[in-house]
Design a protein around this motif. Structure first.
Motif, short mmCIF file in Angstrom:
data_model
loop_
_atom_site.label_atom_id
_atom_site.label_comp_id
_atom_site.label_asym_id
_atom_site.label_seq_id
_atom_site.Cartn_x
_atom_site.Cartn_y
_atom_site.Cartn_z
N LEU A 1 46.87 43.48 40.68
CA LEU A 1 45.51 43.27 40.17
C LEU A 1 45.35 41.89 39.54
O LEU A 1 44.27 41.30 39.60
N SER A 2 46.40 41.37 38.93
CA SER A 2 46.29 40.06 38.28
C SER A 2 46.20 38.92 39.29
O SER A 2 45.67 37.86 38.99
N SER A 3 46.72 39.15 40.49
CA SER A 3 46.68 38.09 41.51
C SER A 3 45.61 38.34 42.56
O SER A 3 45.65 37.79 43.65
N TRP A 4 44.64 39.17 42.23
CA TRP A 4 43.57 39.52 43.16
C TRP A 4 42.65 38.33 43.33
O TRP A 4 42.20 37.73 42.37
N GLY A 5 42.31 38.01 44.56
CA GLY A 5 41.40 36.91 44.84
C GLY A 5 39.95 37.35 44.84
O GLY A 5 39.63 38.52 44.61
N GLU A 6 39.07 36.43 45.11
CA GLU A 6 37.64 36.72 45.17
C GLU A 6 37.34 37.48 46.45
O GLU A 6 37.75 37.08 47.55
N ILE A 7 36.62 38.57 46.32
CA ILE A 7 36.24 39.39 47.47
C ILE A 7 34.75 39.22 47.69
O ILE A 7 33.94 39.49 46.80
N THR A 8 34.40 38.75 48.88
CA THR A 8 33.01 38.37 49.14
C THR A 8 32.26 39.31 50.07
O THR A 8 31.04 39.30 50.08
N ASN A 9 32.98 40.10 50.86
CA ASN A 9 32.29 41.02 51.77
C ASN A 9 33.13 42.28 51.98
O ASN A 9 34.26 42.39 51.49
N LEU A 10 32.58 43.22 52.73
CA LEU A 10 33.24 44.51 52.94
C LEU A 10 34.52 44.37 53.75
O LEU A 10 35.50 45.08 53.49
N ASN A 11 34.57 43.47 54.70
CA ASN A 11 35.76 43.27 55.52
C ASN A 11 36.94 42.80 54.66
O ASN A 11 38.05 43.32 54.78
N VAL A 12 36.70 41.84 53.79
CA VAL A 12 37.76 41.35 52.91
C VAL A 12 38.18 42.44 51.92
O VAL A 12 39.36 42.59 51.61
N LEU A 13 37.22 43.23 51.45
CA LEU A 13 37.50 44.32 50.54
C LEU A 13 38.46 45.32 51.16
O LEU A 13 39.49 45.66 50.58
N LEU A 14 38.14 45.78 52.35
CA LEU A 14 39.00 46.77 53.02
C LEU A 14 40.37 46.19 53.36
O LEU A 14 41.40 46.85 53.19
N THR A 15 40.40 44.97 53.84
CA THR A 15 41.68 44.33 54.18
C THR A 15 42.57 44.19 52.95
O THR A 15 43.76 44.52 52.98
N THR A 16 42.00 43.72 51.86
CA THR A 16 42.77 43.53 50.63
C THR A 16 43.29 44.85 50.07
O THR A 16 44.47 44.98 49.75
N VAL A 17 42.41 45.83 49.96
CA VAL A 17 42.79 47.11 49.37
C VAL A 17 43.88 47.79 50.20
O VAL A 17 44.91 48.23 49.68
N PHE A 18 43.69 47.86 51.50
CA PHE A 18 44.65 48.60 52.31
C PHE A 18 45.94 47.83 52.55
O PHE A 18 46.99 48.45 52.76
N THR A 19 45.91 46.52 52.47
CA THR A 19 47.16 45.76 52.51
C THR A 19 47.98 46.03 51.26
O THR A 19 49.19 46.27 51.34
#
Length: 114
Positions: A66-84
């Motif tokens: 969580l501390s190294s989480w980047g900026e999430i700008t859309n739904l595609n990046v959200l899903l990719t980040t969370v599930f990775t």
């Protein structure tokens, strides 16, 4: 907005996975440890220590993640980040489980008291 949604989604999924897997390993590990170590009190102590260290490692990974989480700008990046990140947690769980089983297998002759 997407960052908050991703945090909540990540924390909900990872918390469920960590608690469920920890509970299952704790309950199933009793039988395996009792086979290796005949002292039931010592088995319970070892099992609790393994569960505690399991939770600490996973909570540490979640905090670092969580501390190294980047900026999430859309739904595609959200899903990719969370599930990775969820995938990394599952890989850590597999590694910890097989490391524990391997160490108990290697130490089984020293632990087995007849």
């Amino acid at each position: 907005m997407f960052n908050i949604i991703s945090y909540v989604l990540f924390l909900a999924i990872s918390s469920y996975i960590i608690v469920d897997v920890g509970r299952r390993c704790f309950n199933s590990g009793k039988v395996y440890l009792e086979y290796l170590i005949k002292d039931k009190d010592f088995c319970l102590t070892v099992n609790r220590i393994l569960l505690g260290s399991y939770y600490l490692v996973n909570l540490g990974y979640i905090a670092i993640s969580l501390s190294s989480w980047g900026e999430i700008t859309n739904l595609n990046v959200l899903l990719t980040t969370v599930f990775t990140r969820i995938g990394y947690i599952i890989l850590i769980l597999c590694f910890l489980h097989f490391t524990n089983i391997l160490m108990l297998y290697i130490l089984r002759k020293k632990l087995t008291l007849k």
